[in-house]
Write a protein that holds these residues in place. Structure first.
Motif, short mmCIF file in Angstrom:
data_model
loop_
_atom_site.label_atom_id
_atom_site.label_comp_id
_atom_site.label_asym_id
_atom_site.label_seq_id
_atom_site.Cartn_x
_atom_site.Cartn_y
_atom_site.Cartn_z
N PRO A 41 -32.24 26.47 42.61
CA PRO A 41 -31.98 27.45 43.67
C PRO A 41 -31.26 26.83 44.86
CG PRO A 41 -34.24 26.67 43.79
CD PRO A 41 -33.65 26.04 42.56
N ILE A 42 -30.61 27.68 45.63
CA ILE A 42 -30.05 27.31 46.92
C ILE A 42 -30.96 27.92 47.98
CG2 ILE A 42 -28.12 27.62 48.52
CD1 ILE A 42 -27.56 25.62 46.30
N ASP A 43 -31.54 27.07 48.83
CA ASP A 43 -32.54 27.54 49.79
C ASP A 43 -31.94 27.91 51.13
OD1 ASP A 43 -34.64 27.01 47.93
OD2 ASP A 43 -34.51 24.89 48.46
N ALA A 44 -30.76 27.42 51.44
CA ALA A 44 -30.08 27.72 52.71
C ALA A 44 -28.63 27.31 52.59
CB ALA A 44 -30.75 26.99 53.88
N VAL A 45 -27.81 27.85 53.49
CA VAL A 45 -26.37 27.57 53.45
C VAL A 45 -25.88 27.33 54.88
CG1 VAL A 45 -24.09 28.35 52.70
CG2 VAL A 45 -26.15 29.17 51.50
N TRP A 46 -25.08 26.27 55.05
CA TRP A 46 -24.33 26.06 56.29
C TRP A 46 -22.86 26.19 55.95
CZ3 TRP A 46 -29.29 24.68 56.76
CH2 TRP A 46 -29.86 24.69 58.03
N VAL A 47 -22.14 26.95 56.76
CA VAL A 47 -20.72 27.23 56.51
C VAL A 47 -19.91 26.79 57.73
CG1 VAL A 47 -18.99 28.99 56.00
CG2 VAL A 47 -21.30 29.16 55.01
N GLY A 48 -18.90 25.96 57.50
CA GLY A 48 -18.01 25.52 58.56
C GLY A 48 -16.67 26.23 58.47
N THR A 49 -16.24 26.83 59.56
CA THR A 49 -14.94 27.49 59.62
C THR A 49 -14.53 27.61 61.07
OG1 THR A 49 -13.62 29.37 58.83
CG2 THR A 49 -15.83 29.86 59.69
N VAL A 50 -13.23 27.74 61.31
CA VAL A 50 -12.74 27.81 62.68
C VAL A 50 -12.12 29.17 62.98
CG1 VAL A 50 -11.21 26.74 64.41
CG2 VAL A 50 -12.29 25.34 62.64
N PHE A 51 -11.26 29.65 62.10
CA PHE A 51 -10.51 30.86 62.40
C PHE A 51 -10.81 32.03 61.45
CE2 PHE A 51 -7.76 27.43 64.08
CZ PHE A 51 -7.80 27.80 65.42
N ALA A 52 -11.79 31.87 60.59
CA ALA A 52 -12.12 32.97 59.68
C ALA A 52 -12.76 34.13 60.46
CB ALA A 52 -13.08 32.48 58.60
N PRO A 53 -12.69 35.34 59.95
CA PRO A 53 -13.25 36.49 60.68
C PRO A 53 -14.77 36.44 60.73
CG PRO A 53 -12.48 37.13 58.49
CD PRO A 53 -12.00 35.74 58.70
N ALA A 54 -15.33 37.16 61.67
CA ALA A 54 -16.78 37.24 61.82
C ALA A 54 -17.42 37.73 60.52
CB ALA A 54 -17.14 38.18 62.97
N GLY A 55 -18.54 37.12 60.17
CA GLY A 55 -19.25 37.53 58.96
C GLY A 55 -18.69 36.96 57.68
N VAL A 56 -17.73 36.02 57.78
CA VAL A 56 -17.09 35.51 56.57
C VAL A 56 -18.10 34.81 55.67
CG1 VAL A 56 -16.43 33.29 57.61
CG2 VAL A 56 -15.13 34.22 55.68
N ALA A 57 -19.08 34.12 56.24
CA ALA A 57 -20.04 33.38 55.41
C ALA A 57 -20.80 34.31 54.49
CB ALA A 57 -21.00 32.60 56.31
N GLN A 58 -21.40 35.35 55.08
CA GLN A 58 -22.17 36.28 54.25
C GLN A 58 -21.27 37.04 53.27
OE1 GLN A 58 -22.54 35.76 57.46
NE2 GLN A 58 -24.71 35.34 57.83
N ARG A 59 -20.05 37.28 53.69
CA ARG A 59 -19.13 38.04 52.82
C ARG A 59 -18.79 37.25 51.56
NH1 ARG A 59 -15.67 38.93 56.53
NH2 ARG A 59 -16.76 40.77 57.26
N VAL A 60 -18.43 35.99 51.72
CA VAL A 60 -18.05 35.22 50.54
C VAL A 60 -19.27 34.85 49.71
CG1 VAL A 60 -15.97 34.34 51.65
CG2 VAL A 60 -18.06 32.97 51.71
N LEU A 61 -20.42 34.62 50.33
CA LEU A 61 -21.62 34.27 49.58
C LEU A 61 -22.16 35.46 48.81
CD1 LEU A 61 -23.32 32.06 52.30
CD2 LEU A 61 -22.34 31.25 50.15
N ARG A 62 -22.05 36.65 49.39
CA ARG A 62 -22.49 37.85 48.69
C ARG A 62 -21.76 38.00 47.37
NH1 ARG A 62 -19.94 42.85 51.34
NH2 ARG A 62 -18.19 41.87 50.27
N ALA A 63 -20.47 37.67 47.37
CA ALA A 63 -19.67 37.81 46.15
C ALA A 63 -20.14 36.86 45.07
CB ALA A 63 -18.20 37.55 46.47
#
Length: 376
Positions: A41-63
């Motif tokens: 399992p993956i228990d947590a996620v840290w996402v690094g980005t500078v110019f991606a739109p708001a909510g990009v982390a949850q959006r790509v992980l949901r997919a």
């Protein structure tokens, strides 16, 4: 053996891909990292980005079906991806989470046309001082002080483009001469086009967890994160030197190493040729004023005493800001496993990653992360 290990890594191809959405970029990197890490399992996620739109982390992980776990997005300029990795390591070290995913993602080709726009609320930004000009000032200082020659600046580009010939994920590669590099279009005097990193899109990912002694696990021996101190005439060094030197000292001490020369392979933040030269000196790989000579004479090339940027570095692999640090990390993991193919550093046992991001007025860099990794 380290208590924390990298279980798996993955990246996308790096390049200009305005027609490829962020979900696809992330899927490529994360699916490879998860397959590399093995089931669990993956228990947590840290996402690094500078110019991606708001909510990009949850959006790509949901997919990818990664939902209902803590997700934290961090922005630390060019060090965003390695900041995500540093925080993932700390979450594992403290026992807060078991297995953590670090993801870096960026699509620069749709965000900017050319150099990153300076922040106009900073004095430098208000005068249009973009990052190429800031690095060009450092190069001019080195040239003035006799610490580098134009040919030595160009030698960094020659070396890293040649390294990238063996990296199928790199944006650019090629065999150039020093004269060809110097003759390319001027961007910010004295830095020509082939001395500047390209505009890039891409993603990188790593799965971090407790060390289990697996045959392909790469241990995290030491990691450090700093933000920049106020910078000005009190420092004898060019911009970016002090933050790298101080962060590296922290990471090397945590790793139980005496000096960066104890390291076998290094990936550094070479957004511009002068950046690699300054960084190799700040790390202590070479003496002050010797960074350019080291590139020119092959000391920092594959087969040299201190191989730097076998991936091709930011100059040739590409520099999608949020993804860069995790691409550097992936390269060092492959090197320490002996999986780097034609760019493999023979017998590499200890590797180092350095990522430095800048752009905030009056600070010696926004952030720097240095990580020291150990072969299985």
């Amino acid at each position: 053996m380290s208590d924390i290990a990298v279980h798996g890594v993955g990246t996308s191809h790096f390049g200009r891909a305005p027609g490829t959405d962020l979900v696809t970029l992330a899927w490529t990197a994360v699916s490879e990292a998860l397959a590399d890490a093995g089931p669990g399992p993956i228990d947590a996620v840290w996402v690094g980005t500078v110019f991606a739109p708001a909510g990009v982390a949850q959006r790509v992980l949901r997919a990818m079906g990664i939902t209902r776990v803590p997700v934290v997005t961090v922005e630390n300029a060019c060090a965003s991806g390695t900041t995500a990795f540093a925080e993932a390591c700390e979450a594992v070290r403290t026992g807060r989470y078991g297995r953590v995913l670090a993801l870096g993602i960026e699509q620069m080709s749709t965000a900017f046309d050319g150099a990153i726009t300076p922040e106009d609320t900073d004095p430098e930004g208000a005068t249009g001082l973009a990052l190429p000009a800031l690095y060009a000032m450092a190069a001019t200082r080195y040239l003035h002080d006799g610490a580098v020659t134009p040919a030595q600046l160009a030698a960094v580009s020659v070396k890293n483009h040649a390294h990238a010939l063996h990296n199928p994920r790199a944006q650019y590669s090629g065999r150039y001469t020093v004269d060809e590099v110097l003759a390319s279009r001027m961007i910010a005097d004295p830095l020509t086009l082939l001395q500047c990193c390209p505009t890039s899109d891409g993603a990188g990912a790593a799965v971090v967890g407790p060390a289990r002694g697996g045959a392909r696990e790469v241990g995290v021996r030491g990691i450090a994160l700093r933000s920049g101190a106020p910078w000005g005439r009190r420092s004898p060094h060019v911009w970016g030197y002090d933050i790298v030197a101080e962060t590296a000292a922290d990471a090397l001490a945590a790793a139980g190493l005496h000096a960066a020369t104890d390291v076998d392979v290094v990936e550094v933040h070479d957004a511009f040729t002068i950046g690699e030269i300054v960084t190799t000196e700040a790390l202590g790989l070479v003496a002050p004023g010797e960074g350019g000579k080291a590139a020119e004479t092959g000391v920092t090339a594959l087969g040299g005493a201190h191989p730097v940027n076998p991936s091709g570095g930011l100059l040739s692999r590409g520099h999608p800001l949020g993804a860069t640090g995790l691409a550097q990390l992936a390269e060092i993991v492959w090197q320490l496993r002996g999986e780097a193919g034609g760019r493999q550093v023979d017998g590499a046992r200890i590797g180092l990653v350095e990522t430095m991001g800048g752009g905030v007025s009056a600070l010696d860099g926004n952030a720097c992360v240095v990580a020291v990794l150990e072969a299985p």
